[in-house]
Design an enzyme around this catalytic site. Structure first.
Site: not given
Ligand code: HPA
Length: 277
Positions: A240, A66, A90-91, A252, A118, A35, A216-217, A88
């Site tokens: 972050n 994406h 989560y999809e 996001h 990310a 991402s 998440m990937s 992902h």
């Molecule tokens: N958590 C999960 N996935 C992420 C994060 C996070 O803090 N930052 C970017 N992708």
């Protein structure tokens, strides 16, 4: 046709299209862009661009940021395949689109997979917009893409995961970072399924487990690649601090904006590293 027969056919057809796009270039390295890291696609020299929609069984993408494009070209003169976009967990819990993507790369001759993502930092010394080389992972997705009958055409039932993140390739990425003055942390990536971000309590748990970043990937891709004996290396771009570790509000959009900030160093690192692979 059974699901497996359809999958085998998709892998063969997608691999044939990738090989044809390469012409006399046969890339041994594929790079999966996370991402906000799609900018590397624009750096690919002499690209032939395939849309995932033209590759049988490839993921149909839904997440903003994406693109769903596969490029065959070179970076710093080294033949590569760049995948801009992935599915992902989560999809969907359907692993087949991801399986097709990874196995088609293998069938097309790829030997090393460079993953990127990310991620949120779990450690104060790993700062926003900095990069972290993945040394190991914790699969907390609640899913494994290899669940179900083993598809022995691609690999064994039980896949060893020590050294899943290849030590020799990691050393090369570290050397490339050093030579180019790029700050590169190292650590353990913990994969949560999402799509909600973690709670502060979950972040504290992941810290206690020895995690250094959360995302998440990338873990499903790593498992599938190890199953078919591709080497794997990966870099997280920290977008972050994990939930509760700072006052930022996670979203996001925030992920994409901060990934874009770390993207310049990421791009330089990948281009330098692939020349040493
Ligand atoms: N958590 C999960 N996935 C992420 C994060 C996070 O803090 N930052 C970017 N992708």
């Amino acid at each position: 046709m059974t699901e497996l027969q359809i999958h085998l056919e998709n892998v063969q057809q997608a691999a044939a299209k990738i090989r044809a796009a390469g012409g006399d270039r046969t890339p041994k390295i594929a790079i999966v862009l996370g991402s906000g890291l799609g900018g590397l696609a624009a750096k690919v020299e002499n690209p032939v661009v395939l849309s995932y929609g033209d590759l049988p069984g490839f993921p149909v993408l839904t997440v903003a940021g994406h693109a769903g494009k596969l490029l065959v070209g070179s970076l710093g003169g080294v033949p590569v395949i760049v995948l801009n976009g992935r599915k992902h967990f989560y999809e969907t819990s359907d692993a087949y689109p991801l399986k097709t993507m990874i196995r088609a790369l293998k069938s097309a001759g790829v030997e090393a997979l460079f993953l990127s993502n990310a991620a949120g930092s779990l450690r104060p010394h790993i700062g926003v917009s900095e990069l972290m080389l993945i040394t190991d992972h914790i699969n907390f997705l609640g899913l494994n893409p290899l669940v179900g009958p083993n598809e022995a055409e691609f690999g064994p039932r039980f896949v060893p995961m020590s050294d899943a993140w290849d030590p020799a390739l990691r050393a090369k990425v570290k050397a490339a970072a050093q030579a180019n003055g790029i700050t590169l942390h190292e650590g353990v990536y913990v994969a949560f399924r999402g799509p909600s971000f973690e709670t502060p309590a979950e972040i504290r748990m992941a810290q206690g487990w020895g995690g250094d970043a959360v995302g998440m990937s990338s873990v499903p891709e790593c498992i599938l690649a190890r199953h078919c004996e591709m080497q794997v290396v990966g870099v997280s771009c920290i977008t972050n601090m994990g939930a509760g570790l700072s006052d930022e509000k996670l979203s996001h959009e925030h992920t994409i904006a901060n990934a874009t900030e770390g993207a310049a160093a990421f791009e330089r690192l990948v281009i330098a590293a692939v020349q040493a692979f």
